[in-house]
Design a protein around this motif. Sequence first.
Motif, short mmCIF file in Angstrom:
data_model
loop_
_atom_site.label_atom_id
_atom_site.label_comp_id
_atom_site.label_asym_id
_atom_site.label_seq_id
_atom_site.Cartn_x
_atom_site.Cartn_y
_atom_site.Cartn_z
N PHE A 48 36.23 47.93 43.01
CA PHE A 48 35.24 47.15 43.74
C PHE A 48 34.93 47.82 45.07
N VAL A 49 33.67 47.72 45.49
CA VAL A 49 33.25 48.24 46.79
C VAL A 49 32.63 47.11 47.60
N ASP A 50 32.66 47.28 48.90
CA ASP A 50 32.01 46.33 49.80
C ASP A 50 30.70 46.96 50.25
N VAL A 51 29.60 46.28 49.96
CA VAL A 51 28.28 46.74 50.38
C VAL A 51 27.66 45.64 51.23
N ARG A 52 27.61 45.88 52.52
CA ARG A 52 27.04 44.92 53.45
C ARG A 52 27.63 43.52 53.28
N GLY A 53 28.96 43.46 53.13
CA GLY A 53 29.66 42.19 53.01
C GLY A 53 29.71 41.60 51.62
N GLU A 54 29.12 42.26 50.64
CA GLU A 54 29.15 41.78 49.26
C GLU A 54 30.11 42.64 48.45
N THR A 55 31.01 42.00 47.72
CA THR A 55 31.96 42.71 46.87
C THR A 55 31.30 42.98 45.52
N LEU A 56 31.18 44.28 45.19
CA LEU A 56 30.49 44.67 43.96
C LEU A 56 31.44 45.40 43.02
N PRO A 57 31.40 45.07 41.72
CA PRO A 57 32.19 45.82 40.74
C PRO A 57 31.58 47.20 40.52
N VAL A 58 32.45 48.16 40.19
CA VAL A 58 32.01 49.54 39.95
C VAL A 58 32.52 49.97 38.58
N LEU A 59 31.58 50.31 37.71
CA LEU A 59 31.89 50.75 36.36
C LEU A 59 31.73 52.27 36.29
N ALA A 60 32.64 52.92 35.60
CA ALA A 60 32.59 54.38 35.42
C ALA A 60 32.09 54.69 34.02
N PRO A 61 30.80 55.02 33.87
CA PRO A 61 30.26 55.30 32.53
C PRO A 61 30.99 56.43 31.82
N ALA A 62 31.48 57.42 32.58
CA ALA A 62 32.20 58.52 31.95
C ALA A 62 33.42 58.00 31.19
N LEU A 63 34.13 57.04 31.75
CA LEU A 63 35.29 56.47 31.06
C LEU A 63 34.88 55.56 29.92
#
Length: 167
Positions: A48-63
Amino acid sequence: MPNRAPDPLLLFRAGDHRLALPARDVREVLPLLPIARPPTLPRPLAGFVDVRGETLPVLAPALLFDGGTALGTLDLFSHLIRPHGPAATMPCLLVDRVEDMVTPDADAIRPVEAEASHNGAILAEVTLPDGPAHLLSLARLLSEAERERLAALAAQAETRAADWAIG
């Protein structure tokens, strides 16, 4: 009646794959941000990353596509592609590099069979002067069950982030 010109595509690399998304599906392209990875996440979910106070999931298409167990080396050229849609079910994509924005000729786009890719997520092969790319459907990238699990994990990550908030 003339054929409608194809929409612009965002080209990117994820592992050994050269992929494309319709530009209209992309909210923003972000530099690589610190990714928090709690234990026990599904392998393709980088965290997960924080973007301007919003917690966003991060998917790795390569995996997701390659079935590997670890991400390759992420570097200065790595990006996060944030799609339009609710963050809990439309995760950012962690990619090795965003390459370009192109508008291919209509005859350069050839549909592929739905069975030919994970969840039918690859819609077409796009022939470009510098090599082919595969057109990706964000809507088909995850199954309904995977989206439900992602939403639950995103809610947990949001709660964790709120617990650590200062102020």
